[in-house]
Design an enzyme around this catalytic site. Structure first.
Site, short mmCIF file in Angstrom:
data_model
loop_
_atom_site.label_atom_id
_atom_site.label_comp_id
_atom_site.label_asym_id
_atom_site.label_seq_id
_atom_site.Cartn_x
_atom_site.Cartn_y
_atom_site.Cartn_z
N CYS A 5 17.35 62.94 1.22
CA CYS A 5 17.76 64.34 1.42
C CYS A 5 18.02 65.03 0.07
CB CYS A 5 19.01 64.33 2.30
SG CYS A 5 19.93 65.86 2.35
N CYS B 129 21.38 66.73 -0.34
CA CYS B 129 22.42 65.69 -0.44
C CYS B 129 22.55 65.21 -1.89
CB CYS B 129 22.09 64.48 0.44
SG CYS B 129 21.99 64.84 2.20
#
Length: 102
Positions: A30, A33
């Site tokens: 991600c 993230c």
């Protein structure tokens, strides 16, 4: 210091914590993230001893992600006294995360 949460240590680290707990739900694949990671790390250093900072890799701990209804990551959850106090989804600058802590 960031604590890696698992279903094994969740009860002790979160539910029995005498401090507020900030949980970062993330995954290695991600992009947002990875952008949020250093922000969470900075919060962990800045608020050491005041707030417990934990991370949950949603791929490794799907049961914890399900428990919190994680449908989009990164998702940050602030827990107080074993209950969800605030949540935030997506990348946020440090100022926004600190605002959650108030």
């Amino acid at each position: 210091m960031e604590i890696t949460l698992t279903k094994e240590n969740f009860e002790n680290e979160v539910m029995k914590s005498d401090k507020p707990v900030l949980i970062d739900f993330w995954a290695t694949w991600c992009g947002p993230c990875r952008m949020l990671g250093p922000v969470i790390e900075e919060i962990a250093k800045k608020y050491d001893g005041v707030i417990k900072v934990c991370k949950v890799n949603v791929d490794e701990e799907p049961s914890l992600a399900n428990m919190f209804g994680v449908s989009s990551i990164p998702m940050v959850v602030l827990m107080k006294n074993g209950k969800v106090d605030k949540t935030s989804i997506g990348y946020k600058p440090i100022e926004a995360i600190e605002e959650m802590l108030k």
